[in-house]
Design a protein around this motif. Structure first.
Motif, PDB file in Angstrom:
ATOM      1  N   ARG A   1      -1.192  -1.075  -8.805  1.00  0.00           N
ATOM      2  CA  ARG A   1      -0.716  -2.042  -7.813  1.00  0.00           C
ATOM      3  C   ARG A   1      -1.893  -2.488  -6.944  1.00  0.00           C
ATOM      4  O   ARG A   1      -2.597  -1.652  -6.387  1.00  0.00           O
TER       5      ARG A   1
ATOM      6  N   ARG B   1      -1.418  -4.735  -4.356  1.00  0.00           N
ATOM      7  CA  ARG B   1      -0.928  -5.201  -3.061  1.00  0.00           C
ATOM      8  C   ARG B   1      -1.447  -4.302  -1.942  1.00  0.00           C
ATOM      9  O   ARG B   1      -1.326  -3.077  -2.021  1.00  0.00           O
TER      10      ARG B   1
ATOM     11  N   THR C   1      -0.120  -0.482  -0.383  1.00  0.00           N
ATOM     12  CA  THR C   1       0.654   0.306  -1.351  1.00  0.00           C
ATOM     13  C   THR C   1       0.216   1.763  -1.309  1.00  0.00           C
ATOM     14  O   THR C   1      -0.978   2.062  -1.232  1.00  0.00           O
ATOM     15  N   THR C   2       1.179   2.673  -1.354  1.00  0.00           N
ATOM     16  CA  THR C   2       0.866   4.104  -1.355  1.00  0.00           C
ATOM     17  C   THR C   2       1.130   4.697  -2.732  1.00  0.00           C
ATOM     18  O   THR C   2       1.998   4.224  -3.468  1.00  0.00           O
TER      19      THR C   2
ATOM     20  N   PRO D   1      -2.159   2.758  -6.291  1.00  0.00           N
ATOM     21  CA  PRO D   1      -2.801   1.682  -5.525  1.00  0.00           C
ATOM     22  C   PRO D   1      -4.203   1.378  -6.040  1.00  0.00           C
ATOM     23  O   PRO D   1      -4.884   2.254  -6.578  1.00  0.00           O
TER      24      PRO D   1
ATOM     25  N   HIS E   1      11.646  -4.690   2.952  1.00  0.00           N
ATOM     26  CA  HIS E   1      10.480  -5.174   2.210  1.00  0.00           C
ATOM     27  C   HIS E   1      10.145  -6.626   2.538  1.00  0.00           C
ATOM     28  O   HIS E   1       9.022  -7.080   2.276  1.00  0.00           O
TER      29      HIS E   1
ATOM     30  N   HIS F   1       5.805  -5.061   3.031  1.00  0.00           N
ATOM     31  CA  HIS F   1       5.777  -5.278   1.577  1.00  0.00           C
ATOM     32  C   HIS F   1       5.298  -4.066   0.783  1.00  0.00           C
ATOM     33  O   HIS F   1       4.934  -4.195  -0.381  1.00  0.00           O
ATOM     34  N   ASN F   2       5.298  -2.906   1.395  1.00  0.00           N
ATOM     35  CA  ASN F   2       4.898  -1.694   0.693  1.00  0.00           C
ATOM     36  C   ASN F   2       5.716  -0.532   1.240  1.00  0.00           C
ATOM     37  O   ASN F   2       6.593  -0.726   2.086  1.00  0.00           O
ATOM     38  N   HIS F   3       5.444   0.661   0.746  1.00  0.00           N
ATOM     39  CA  HIS F   3       6.159   1.845   1.208  1.00  0.00           C
ATOM     40  C   HIS F   3       5.300   2.680   2.169  1.00  0.00           C
ATOM     41  O   HIS F   3       5.294   3.903   2.109  1.00  0.00           O
TER      42      HIS F   3
END
Length: 244
Positions: free
Chosen positions: A22, A24, A27-28, A44, A206, A210-212
């Protein structure tokens, strides 16, 4: 392009892990074990081989335990025959299936007094399955749109109702595109309303995060403090709701 993989070993068992790169920002790295026994790692951009290896090593026992639990559920699941007496989920409740063969009547599916009644023109399990899938899809469109509009005030950062799309997905209940479209799995309509609300609120979050990352989980906690309880319940029902 073939999905990159790694193999981890626990208790003499080799476990194949799919890597999902990913790019983005924010991102994690996270590991997912799905009811179909797929194991995936969101990786990520910039993650080193050492960091990836360490994360997998720390979670190997947990992965093995999740796979063991899902296999235990599968051992008690039998393929559907689509005959009267089977039970099918809708909004978290089991409903008995009643099949009626009426060669000269229109084919229909309806909910009546807690039963799912299917009228077909010939004895064909695949046809009954298709009719039920179409019924679930139509009900999902109605239920999801109603719940989405009901929950909109809980997400003040969402100014207008987002576009809603339905798509059968192998490993997801929902997702949110960069453009703001929320996609939900029609099988989710078989789950309790609270679980449906959890997935919708998850995707609402989200639209802002946009990520966690930590900000995402903080936002979800604010709009649904008991989200973990509903996630656990949904995960526990996944195998039965996705059963064919």
């Amino acid at each position: 392009m073939e999905t990159p993989t790694r193999v981890v070993t626990y208790g003499g068992e080799q476990i194949r892990v799919e890597l999902l790169p990913r790019a983005r920002p924010g991102t994690t790295l996270r590991i997912k074990v799905h009811p179909d026994l797929t194991v995936q790692v969101v990786v990520p951009e910039g993650t080193t081989e050492a960091d990836l290896g360490k994360a997998l090593h720390q979670k190997t026992r947990w992965i093995w335990q999740k796979l063991r639990d899902f296999r235990a559920v599968q051992e008690h699941a039998t393929p559907r025959a689509y005959v009267s007496g089977e039970s099918h989920f809708y909004l978290g409740r089991r409903h008995l299936l009643k099949v009626q063969y009426q060669p000269d009547a229109p084919e229909t599916v309806r909910m009546l007094r807690g039963r799912l009644e299917v009228s077909v023109q010939e004895r064909n399990a695949l046809r009954i399955q298709k009719l039920l899938e179409l019924w679930y899809f139509a009900r999902a469109q109605e239920v999801f749109r109603t719940r989405l509009n009901t929950l909109l005030p809980s997400a003040p950062w969402v100014s207008t109702p987002p576009a809603l799309k339905l798509q059968v997905m192998r490993t997801q209940w929902g997702n949110c595109s960069p453009g703001g479209t929320i996609t939900l799995n029609p099988h989710l309509v078989k789950a309790p309303r609270d679980c449906i609300d959890y997935v919708i609120l998850h995707e609402f979050c989200h639209l802002k995060e946009h990520n966690h990352g930590p900000a995402f989980w903080s936002l979800l906690e604010r709009v649904m403090p008991d989200w973990e309880r509903h996630k656990v319940r949904l995960d526990g029902m996944a195998e039965m709701m996705l059963q064919k």
